[in-house]
Motif scaffolding. Structure first.
Motif, PDB file in Angstrom:
ATOM      1  N   GLU A  48       0.891  -1.035  -0.056  1.00 30.80           N
ATOM      2  CA  GLU A  48       0.103  -0.161  -0.164  1.00 30.80           C
ATOM      3  C   GLU A  48       0.714   1.106  -0.023  1.00 30.80           C
ATOM      4  OE1 GLU A  48      -2.118  -3.658   1.062  1.00 30.80           O
ATOM      5  OE2 GLU A  48      -0.066  -2.340   2.266  1.00 30.80           O
ATOM      6  N   GLU A  49       2.034   1.674   0.680  1.00 31.46           N
ATOM      7  CA  GLU A  49       2.546   2.202   0.617  1.00 31.46           C
ATOM      8  C   GLU A  49       3.513   2.517  -0.458  1.00 31.46           C
ATOM      9  OE1 GLU A  49       5.350   3.133   4.610  1.00 31.46           O
ATOM     10  OE2 GLU A  49       4.582   0.935   4.548  1.00 31.46           O
ATOM     11  N   PHE A  50       4.303   1.535  -0.724  1.00 26.09           N
ATOM     12  CA  PHE A  50       4.542   1.632  -2.527  1.00 26.09           C
ATOM     13  C   PHE A  50       3.902   2.476  -3.231  1.00 26.09           C
ATOM     14  CE2 PHE A  50       6.498  -0.523  -6.635  1.00 26.09           C
ATOM     15  CZ  PHE A  50       8.078  -0.147  -5.770  1.00 26.09           C
ATOM     16  N   ARG A  51       2.522   2.104  -3.485  1.00 21.54           N
ATOM     17  CA  ARG A  51       1.679   2.487  -4.874  1.00 21.54           C
ATOM     18  C   ARG A  51       1.602   4.163  -4.416  1.00 21.54           C
ATOM     19  NH1 ARG A  51      -1.446   0.898  -8.606  1.00 21.54           N
ATOM     20  NH2 ARG A  51      -1.344  -1.315  -7.532  1.00 21.54           N
ATOM     21  N   LYS A  52       2.022   4.359  -3.329  1.00 24.10           N
ATOM     22  CA  LYS A  52       2.020   5.424  -3.028  1.00 24.10           C
ATOM     23  C   LYS A  52       3.466   6.656  -4.116  1.00 24.10           C
ATOM     24  CE  LYS A  52      -0.606   5.698   1.001  1.00 24.10           C
ATOM     25  NZ  LYS A  52      -0.547   6.439   2.629  1.00 24.10           N
ATOM     26  N   LEU A  53       4.044   5.581  -4.123  1.00 22.45           N
ATOM     27  CA  LEU A  53       5.232   5.891  -4.541  1.00 22.45           C
ATOM     28  C   LEU A  53       5.637   5.867  -6.182  1.00 22.45           C
ATOM     29  CD1 LEU A  53       7.662   4.737  -2.422  1.00 22.45           C
ATOM     30  CD2 LEU A  53       6.665   6.480  -1.978  1.00 22.45           C
ATOM     31  N   ALA A  54       4.262   5.146  -6.807  1.00 23.00           N
ATOM     32  CA  ALA A  54       4.131   4.788  -8.235  1.00 23.00           C
ATOM     33  C   ALA A  54       3.626   5.979  -8.704  1.00 23.00           C
ATOM     34  CB  ALA A  54       2.955   3.486  -8.622  1.00 23.00           C
ATOM     35  N   PRO A  55       4.092   6.427 -10.119  1.00 20.83           N
ATOM     36  CA  PRO A  55       4.944   4.827 -11.351  1.00 20.83           C
ATOM     37  C   PRO A  55       6.197   5.955 -11.523  1.00 20.83           C
ATOM     38  CG  PRO A  55       3.965   7.289 -12.484  1.00 20.83           C
ATOM     39  CD  PRO A  55       3.405   7.537 -11.221  1.00 20.83           C
ATOM     40  N   ALA A  56       6.772   4.852 -11.262  1.00 18.63           N
ATOM     41  CA  ALA A  56       8.314   4.808 -11.060  1.00 18.63           C
ATOM     42  C   ALA A  56       9.304   3.773 -11.738  1.00 18.63           C
ATOM     43  CB  ALA A  56       9.093   4.097  -9.518  1.00 18.63           C
ATOM     44  N   ALA A  57      10.348   3.884 -12.101  1.00 22.18           N
ATOM     45  CA  ALA A  57      11.031   2.897 -12.955  1.00 22.18           C
ATOM     46  C   ALA A  57      11.473   1.845 -11.758  1.00 22.18           C
ATOM     47  CB  ALA A  57      11.849   3.353 -13.641  1.00 22.18           C
ATOM     48  N   GLY A  58      11.156   0.568 -12.529  1.00 23.28           N
ATOM     49  CA  GLY A  58      11.990  -0.382 -11.949  1.00 23.28           C
ATOM     50  C   GLY A  58      11.212  -1.936 -11.980  1.00 23.28           C
ATOM     51  N   LEU A  59      11.666  -2.547 -10.609  1.00 22.19           N
ATOM     52  CA  LEU A  59      11.429  -4.432 -11.546  1.00 22.19           C
ATOM     53  C   LEU A  59       9.911  -4.493 -10.693  1.00 22.19           C
ATOM     54  CD1 LEU A  59      12.940  -6.796 -12.844  1.00 22.19           C
ATOM     55  CD2 LEU A  59      13.664  -7.339 -10.642  1.00 22.19           C
ATOM     56  N   PRO A  60       9.416  -5.866 -11.144  1.00 19.55           N
ATOM     57  CA  PRO A  60       7.711  -5.872 -10.934  1.00 19.55           C
ATOM     58  C   PRO A  60       8.437  -7.274  -9.823  1.00 19.55           C
ATOM     59  CG  PRO A  60       8.350  -6.897 -12.771  1.00 19.55           C
ATOM     60  CD  PRO A  60       9.040  -5.595 -12.610  1.00 19.55           C
ATOM     61  N   GLY A  61       7.542  -7.840  -9.268  1.00 21.14           N
ATOM     62  CA  GLY A  61       7.938  -7.861  -7.958  1.00 21.14           C
ATOM     63  C   GLY A  61       7.520  -9.838  -8.230  1.00 21.14           C
ATOM     64  N   SER A  62       6.922  -9.963  -9.691  1.00 21.13           N
ATOM     65  CA  SER A  62       6.769 -11.105 -10.057  1.00 21.13           C
ATOM     66  C   SER A  62       8.544 -11.657 -10.399  1.00 21.13           C
ATOM     67  CB  SER A  62       5.438 -11.232 -11.139  1.00 21.13           C
ATOM     68  OG  SER A  62       6.339 -10.281 -12.617  1.00 21.13           O
TER      69      SER A  62
END
Length: 559
Positions: free
Chosen positions: A204-218
């Motif tokens: 939930e905290e992470f979603r507040k930082l989106a969008p951003a460059a990165g790697l998906p947890g999958s």
């Protein structure tokens, strides 16, 4: 389900004997993971490490006794400028599997091919004249869509990739801050991925930082919270809301490691104390809260070193950089050049000085570096190329693929690169790979990529015995679109006679030109031809030296 584990457990679950590991490089690597791998594979030489750069961390893994194979584009130290590692050089002689003859671009391309599921990928690097083109995983084939042959290189799929990031969530989603260097190709290509993060937060905290460059947890198997997990490298954070403070490179720590890599026994003693006897938290405790806070402070308010060097004699290195600077400024002023591509070491200081002089004269030239810093303006007082202030004032961030493959690749336009060299022969071929006995120097880095492209380049290298030779023991980068070689005694350019270098300009007092020519010939041990229009260059002025030294006031690189 949460993917968060302790560092010990994450490494234990994913790393198996015989695995090939990649410690992915953005602007740092996961040294926390390196140290834990070293602990778990102490005196068990069962791992292969692949990398664009085998820096101090690789020497540490070798000293720990964990390595059975290595592949790289560069093997040595990079702070404050490139230098060999005796530990890694010894491994070249000991290991059956050690291929240090890749380049920054080709190693990244291999990872891209692995990520894409391709068996191989073409490259403009590794032209046939380069000795580094002869190893395994490289092949010349007929271009199926044209007349000329093309070099293809094998895909690379590491068993495990470790990636360090400023912040990740418990599901493995990870934000990556630039500059990117290898980018995320290693993580996409790897069979298993462990993310170490300075901070782990909820989805939930992470979603507040989106969008951003990165790697998906999958694509991530496990996440480890590891504050200062990049140390002794730095962590660059560009948004306050991420909730992680940037920290700078630990220069003193890296200087210590640079010295230790010259002495395998001393490095092993250091590993026993700093790695085997610790876990990540006790390692941080050993560094101390004051040290860690100083690194945070340095990242935000870097110390600007100043020295009064006005009474110091101008060194051969300084003269060389100034000669190169003059060549670049002249070329840019005449029009046509839009970008200075800074190599590393003396060559990048020459590029910095040239960009500053152009800017002050109203000539617009962008300064770039291979890791992905575009349009940066160097911090005076800190000569290290990859420091945070240089990354912070860049116009853009990208990585090896964009910088080496496109901006300065076969389709480059209006780019002048500045390169260093270990050795040069009479044709301008470069050797940075092997000494006369076959021992390891450091490798290509990105030099072969630049020389193999359409990019025009300068070589920046003082003249000394053994560095200019008639015949090289190994060709790392065959001569390409070479503009000139800048030295402390003069300038050499490719001539019309068999492409051999000729002396076109000398740094000399009036009437002393041929005396300097004799000096050059004597030091090089080669009777280089002299241009019919030999020109005289004025010695470096104190004003030029002061401007150059402002970037390196302690003269770490300039002597």
């Amino acid at each position: 389900m949460s993917k968060v584990l302790s560092l010990t457990e994450a490494v234990s679950r994913v790393v198996e004997p015989g695995n090939t590991l990649l410690f992915a490089f953005t602007h740092n690597r996961s040294h926390a993971a390196v140290y834990e791998v070293a602990r778990q594979f102490k005196d068990k030489p069962e791992l292969v490490v692949v990398a664009t750069g085998l820096l101090e961390y690789a020497s540490i893994l070798c000293a720990a006794g964990a390595i059975k194979g290595l592949e790289s584009a560069f093997a040595g130290n990079t702070y404050p400028s490139p230098s060999p590692s005796r530990v890694l050089a010894n491994k070249l002689e000991e290991l059956d599997h050690f291929d240090p003859d890749w380049t920054n671009l080709t190693m990244t391309l291999r990872l891209q091919a692995g990520a894409m599921g391709w068996p191989f990928i073409p490259t403009a690097s590794f032209t046939p004249a380069a000795d580094i083109s002869n190893g395994p995983g490289r092949k010349r084939i007929q271009n199926p869509f044209g007349e000329n042959d093309v070099t293809v290189i094998a895909a690379l799929n590491p068993d495990v990739a470790f990636l360090h990031v400023p912040v990740a969530d418990t599901n493995g989603n990870a934000i990556v801050e630039g500059p990117d260097a290898e980018g995320l190709w290693g993580a996409w290509a790897a069979r298993k991925v462990v993310v170490t993060a300075d901070r782990v937060i909820s989805p939930e905290e992470f979603r507040k930082l989106a969008p951003a460059a990165g790697l998906p947890g999958s694509r991530v198997d496990y996440v480890v919270e590891a504050p200062f997990g990049a140390h002794p490298q730095g962590q660059f954070v560009w948004r306050d809301e991420i909730g992680v403070a940037s920290y700078a490179e630990d220069y003193d720590f890296r200087k210590t490691l640079r010295k230790l890599t010259r002495d395998p026994d001393a490095l092993r003693e250091w590993v026993e104390e700093w790695i085997f006897g610790q876990d990540h938290q006790s390692y941080l405790d050993k560094l101390g809260a004051k040290c860690l806070q100083n690194l945070r402070d340095e990242a935000e308010n870097p110390t600007i070193v100043q020295r009064d060097n006005t009474e110091i004699e101008i060194s051969p290195e300084e003269t060389t950089a100034i000669v190169a600077k003059r060549l670049a400024v002249e070329a840019a002023t005449q029009g046509g050049l839009k970008t200075f591509f800074a190599g590393i070491g003396l060559s990048h200081l020459a590029a910095w000085a040239a960009e500053e002089e152009c800017r002050e004269a109203g000539v617009s030239v962008d300064l770039v570096a291979e890791t992905g810093m575009y349009g940066f303006r160097p911090l005076k007082g800190d000569p290290y190329l990859f420091n945070k202030p240089n990354a912070a004032n860049s116009l853009f961030h990208s990585g090896f693929m964009s910088m080496l493959g496109s901006l300065a690749g076969p389709t480059s336009r209006d780019v002048l690169a500045f390169l260093a060299a270990g050795q040069i022969d009479v044709f301008g071929n470069i050797n940075s790979s092997r000494n006369a006995n076959g021992g390891l120097i450091v490798g290509s880095g990105g030099a072969n990529d630049l020389v193999s492209s359409n990019t025009e380049y300068l070589i920046v290298m003082p003249i000394s015995k053994g560095r200019f030779v008639a015949k090289l023991p190994f060709i790392t980068s065959p001569v390409g679109n070479l503009r000139a070689i800048a030295t402390d005694l003069g300038i050499m350019r490719p001539g019309d006679k068999d492409g051999q270098l000729i002396i076109t300009d000398v740094v000399a007092e009036p009437g002393k030109e041929m005396h300097v020519v004799s000096q050059i010939r004597e030091i090089c041990g080669v009777q280089l031809e002299v241009s019919n229009n030999l020109s005289r260059i004025d010695r470096a002025s104190s004003e030029e030296a002061d401007a150059l030294r402002a970037f390196d006031p302690e003269r770490i690189i300039l002597t």
